[in-house]
Design an enzyme around this catalytic site. Structure first.
Site, PDB file in Angstrom:
ATOM      1  N   GLU A   1       0.823  -1.220   0.000  1.00 42.23           N
ATOM      2  CA  GLU A   1       0.000   0.000   0.000  1.00 42.23           C
ATOM      3  C   GLU A   1       0.853   1.264   0.000  1.00 42.23           C
ATOM      4  O   GLU A   1       0.726   2.108   0.892  1.00 42.23           O
ATOM      5  CB  GLU A   1      -0.873   0.040   1.265  1.00 42.23           C
ATOM      6  CG  GLU A   1      -1.716  -1.169   1.521  1.00 42.23           C
ATOM      7  CD  GLU A   1      -2.303  -1.174   2.948  1.00 42.23           C
ATOM      8  OE1 GLU A   1      -2.008  -0.267   3.741  1.00 42.23           O
ATOM      9  OE2 GLU A   1      -3.052  -2.107   3.253  1.00 42.23           O
ATOM     10  N   PRO A   2       1.733   1.458  -0.967  1.00 40.05           N
ATOM     11  CA  PRO A   2       2.561   2.668  -0.928  1.00 40.05           C
ATOM     12  C   PRO A   2       1.764   3.910  -1.319  1.00 40.05           C
ATOM     13  O   PRO A   2       0.872   3.850  -2.155  1.00 40.05           O
ATOM     14  CB  PRO A   2       3.648   2.382  -1.964  1.00 40.05           C
ATOM     15  CG  PRO A   2       3.031   1.423  -2.913  1.00 40.05           C
ATOM     16  CD  PRO A   2       2.008   0.626  -2.151  1.00 40.05           C
TER      17      PRO A   2
ATOM     18  N   TYR B   1       5.218  18.340  11.469  1.00 39.83           N
ATOM     19  CA  TYR B   1       6.217  17.304  11.761  1.00 39.83           C
ATOM     20  C   TYR B   1       7.633  17.867  11.756  1.00 39.83           C
ATOM     21  O   TYR B   1       8.594  17.094  11.706  1.00 39.83           O
ATOM     22  CB  TYR B   1       6.181  16.193  10.702  1.00 39.83           C
ATOM     23  CG  TYR B   1       4.820  15.702  10.297  1.00 39.83           C
ATOM     24  CD1 TYR B   1       4.028  14.981  11.186  1.00 39.83           C
ATOM     25  CD2 TYR B   1       4.343  15.936   9.011  1.00 39.83           C
ATOM     26  CE1 TYR B   1       2.785  14.514  10.794  1.00 39.83           C
ATOM     27  CE2 TYR B   1       3.105  15.465   8.612  1.00 39.83           C
ATOM     28  CZ  TYR B   1       2.330  14.758   9.519  1.00 39.83           C
ATOM     29  OH  TYR B   1       1.109  14.300   9.125  1.00 39.83           O
TER      30      TYR B   1
ATOM     31  N   ARG C   1       3.202   7.786  -0.388  1.00 38.93           N
ATOM     32  CA  ARG C   1       4.204   8.846  -0.567  1.00 38.93           C
ATOM     33  C   ARG C   1       5.219   8.522  -1.656  1.00 38.93           C
ATOM     34  O   ARG C   1       5.572   9.386  -2.470  1.00 38.93           O
ATOM     35  CB  ARG C   1       4.941   9.024   0.767  1.00 38.93           C
ATOM     36  CG  ARG C   1       5.925  10.167   0.787  1.00 38.93           C
ATOM     37  CD  ARG C   1       6.843  10.079   2.010  1.00 38.93           C
ATOM     38  NE  ARG C   1       6.152   9.754   3.221  1.00 38.93           N
ATOM     39  CZ  ARG C   1       5.755  10.637   4.145  1.00 38.93           C
ATOM     40  NH1 ARG C   1       6.026  11.923   3.989  1.00 38.93           N
ATOM     41  NH2 ARG C   1       5.130  10.243   5.237  1.00 38.93           N
TER      42      ARG C   1
ATOM     43  N   CYS D   1      -1.575  33.740  10.677  1.00 40.10           N
ATOM     44  CA  CYS D   1      -1.230  34.344  11.972  1.00 40.10           C
ATOM     45  C   CYS D   1      -0.852  33.287  12.996  1.00 40.10           C
ATOM     46  O   CYS D   1      -1.587  33.031  13.955  1.00 40.10           O
ATOM     47  CB  CYS D   1      -2.407  35.165  12.475  1.00 40.10           C
ATOM     48  SG  CYS D   1      -2.890  36.378  11.262  1.00 40.10           S
TER      49      CYS D   1
END
Ligand code: LLP
Length: 432
Positions: A291-292, A334, A294, A360
């Site tokens: 299930e790749p 992250y 990225r 902001c």
């Protein structure tokens, strides 16, 4: 710091400088920013297809060990045109919501090649998936099994299920994108899995067909996968000794990409040792699912943004650009580092800039301390933005989400127009 040469962009196929102009395939980033405005996500079709083919080739090369089904993780980038490219290459899909399933179907994907992951599926989403005829539900708890059995009974169907195991391995990635540790909410502990097999046998509308695992994301070595796999294979042995037969092993996704200086394995280097291990331990006749997400789309996309102001405070230089954390949240969420390069590279005296957006919040940065030769009006490209970019964009500060453009050679297609402010509140109601 003197910048003399144009940047070299290893790990970004089909995105390169031609003379000093950044090109996505045969189209200049400057021209794209001009035509479509900024911020805009731009994807290279060739880069997506190359990455997808690397997985197809890896699967073909590993066929002697086990046959492999490719399921693209839709969450990484769910734009219809991108799903369509992958569906046409024969890929199936890994979804985590009914919404993602509807996108897959709208893009021409095959429901029979869909696996439904996620720790919190709703009854409505289960029903939609059953009625659409998906291949398999990756189930993560006993209560989910019971709900799925009830929904399948109502639908008059049998749901095919795989148990998602939490193998308790450290994938060595950012804590927010690590999923295979005992302390994570994901999966079923190995010692509970065998009793759930007994539970499934009692539920008339479920059929156990596989074991699944996904240990995290942006993983740059194969070692944690092999650790997880060994535990999964032990468990399959335990389960099958009780008389069940499993059709497939789902290895999950999570293969990392090069953002700055990482050197992740290629799809083949990632898959081959896992398939070899499966075969060596005598499970080679099972189907393998991957299930790749990225690694299929991440380095195929850039986010183009224009410099609004250059601002120097007593502490720092800031480049205030028109893209913000609402458009690309990975740096804020992250502390992810993505390369930021100029659309037109010029030699000169570079200053160190924090590249920040108009939102902001002090967490609103795309990059920190980047050496750039920069003027107001300059277009910048945030590289490696094809995965978890647009899909995580929000309307915070009532900002319109970016446009998305797909480049194919010299051809350019607007695959999603920029949102307009009136769209943002069109469905809202004023009080009487
Ligand atoms: N399968 C399952 C069950 C998953 O949970 C995920 C990702 C994948 C496959 C695909 O993983 P990939 O190959 O894309 O690493 N927003 C974070 C990443 C979150 C990943 C969540 N699960 C980021 O921007 O780094």
């Amino acid at each position: 710091m003197q910048i003399l040469a144009v940047p070299n962009l290893p790990g970004h196929p089909h995105i390169a400088y031609c003379d000093a102009s950044l090109q996505i395939e045969h189209v200049s980033a400057t021209a794209l920013a001009q035509e479509f405005g900024t911020p805009t996500y731009v994807y290279s079709r060739a880069a997506i297809e190359d990455a997808a083919r690397q997985f197809l080739d890896a699967a073909a090369a590993g066929a002697a060990h086990a046959s492999v089904d490719l399921r693209y993780a839709v969450k990484a980038n769910s734009s219809l045109a991108i799903l369509q490219i992958l569906a046409r290459l024969g890929w199936g899909f890994d979804i985590v919501s009914g919404g993602e399933l509807l996108r897959v179907l709208a893009a021409g994907g095959d429901a029979a090649k869909v696996v439904f992951s996620g720790v919190g599926k709703t009854a409505a989403d289960m029903r939609l998936a059953l009625d659409s005829g998906i291949d398999c539900f990756n189930v993560e708890s006993s209560n989910e099994l019971m709900l799925l059995d009830t929904v399948a009974a109502q639908a008059g169907k049998t749901a095919r299920v795989a148990l998602r195991i939490n193998p308790d391995v450290d994938a060595g990635t950012h804590p927010y994108i690590s999923t295979g540790l005992r302390s994570n909410k994901f999966g079923i502990a190995q010692d509970q899995a065998v009793s759930l097999v007994g539970q499934i046998a009692q539920l008339r509308h479920l059929r156990l067909v596989g074991i699944a695992s996904h240990i995290g994301s942006q993983i740059t070595s194969t070692a944690p996968y092999l650790d997880a796999l060994d535990r999964i294979l032990d468990l399959i042995g335990d389960i099958e000794r009780k008389g069940a037969h499993l059709e497939h092993i789902d290895l999950g996704g999570g293969l990392g990409i090069r953002y700055t200086d990482q050197t992740p394995p290629t799809p083949r280097e990632w898959l081959e040792p896992q398939l070899a291990r499966i075969a060596a331990r005598g499970y080679g006749h099972r189907k393998v699912v991957i299930e790749p997400g990225r690694s299929v789309v991440g380095n195929a996309g850039v986010l183009l943004t224009r410099t609004l102001f250059v601002k120097t405070t007593p502490a720092k230089h800031f480049a205030i650009v028109d893209a913000a954390m609402n458009d690309l949240i990975r740096p804020a969420l992250y502390a992810a580092e993505q390369e930021i390069v100029p659309a037109e590279s010029r030699p000169g005296n570079a200053l160190r800039y924090d590249i920040v957006g108009p939102v902001c919040e002090s967490a609103d940065f795309l990059g920190r301390d980047r050496a750039l030769v920069l003027q107001e009006g300059d277009v910048l490209a945030v590289l490696s933005s094809g995965a978890y970019g647009m899909v995580m964009a929000s309307n915070y500060n009532t900002r319109c989400r970016p446009a998305e453009v797909l480049v194919d050679g010299k051809d350019v297609t607007l695959i999603r127009p920029r949102e307009t402010p009136d769209q943002l509140y069109a469905s809202e109601r004023l009080l009487a």
